[in-house]
Design an enzyme around this catalytic site. Structure first.
Site, PDB file in Angstrom:
ATOM      1  N   SER A  64       0.796  -1.230   0.000  1.00  0.00           N
ATOM      2  CA  SER A  64       0.000   0.000   0.000  1.00  0.00           C
ATOM      3  C   SER A  64       0.828   1.279   0.000  1.00  0.00           C
ATOM      4  CB  SER A  64      -0.957   0.015   1.189  1.00  0.00           C
ATOM      5  OG  SER A  64      -0.255   0.164   2.398  1.00  0.00           O
ATOM      6  N   MET A  65       2.087   1.212   0.405  1.00  0.00           N
ATOM      7  CA  MET A  65       2.923   2.415   0.449  1.00  0.00           C
ATOM      8  C   MET A  65       3.983   2.436  -0.655  1.00  0.00           C
ATOM      9  SD  MET A  65       1.799   4.503   2.618  1.00  0.00           S
ATOM     10  CE  MET A  65       3.150   5.664   2.633  1.00  0.00           C
TER      11      MET A  65
END
Length: 193
Positions: A64-65
């Protein structure tokens, strides 16, 4: 006669000197062991205080990052980053949220007072495009007004992030923010800005 020789040898200056050296070596080993124990105990206490009061360790469990922080990357957050100043837009933070039982990492996209619109073409903050979206298929527009003392957090990998856009309560309060991420240390070491 044999007993007299044994007694004579046991009281000889050489035997006494060896015995005295043995006792000194034993005392030195005992002091060295105690000193080593104190060093190990001091290091443990230092690491504990450092981890409880100053830093926090976290591992990014998903992509997600990405690309800023890849999946599986271990990072260090600085707990004292927001003692005298408020978190700001763009900071990557470690926080706890009521919808998860573990520490999470996301980027602050909006701060108190900002208006966030999630549209089919991306996320707009205060009528400026924040991030483009390619995976969102709905034409529905969701509007959020970030309340005082709260933040709206989004993962950098916009199309693959479970974040404020998806949570039942989309905001993270200042009290839920644990630390600001400052660097990654495993498997790669680098500063995170």
């Amino acid at each position: 006669m044999l007993l007299a020789k044994i007694r004579k040898n046991s009281n000889s200056p050489e035997t006494c000197a060896k015995s005295e050296r043995g006792r000194k070596n034993e005392r030195r080993r005992s002091k060295d062991s105690f000193f080593s124990f104190r060093i190990i105990l001091s290091a443990f206490i230092f690491a504990l205080v450092l981890n409880v009061c100053f830093i926090v360790n976290a591992v990014v469990p998903s992509g997600s990052m990405e690309p800023a922080i890849p999946s599986g990357q271990a990072v260090i957050g600085w707990r004292l980053a927001y003692i005298q100043k408020a978190p700001k837009r763009g900071d990557i933070v470690i926080f706890r949220h009521e919808e998860s039982d573990r520490k999470l990492l996301k980027r602050i996209a909006a701060v108190q007072g900002d208006t966030v619109e999630v549209r089919s073409d991306g996320v707009w903050i205060n009528d400026l495009l924040y991030a483009e979206c390619t995976a969102q298929s709905t034409d529905e527009i969701k509007t959020y007004q970030v309340p005082e003392g709260s933040y709206f957090l989004i993962g950098d990998n916009f199309d693959n992030s479970f974040d404020s856009r998806n949570w039942e309560y989309p905001y993270v309060s200042r009290e839920e923010i644990i630390a600001r991420v400052i660097f990654g240390y495993f498997p790669k070491m680098y500063i995170i800005e």
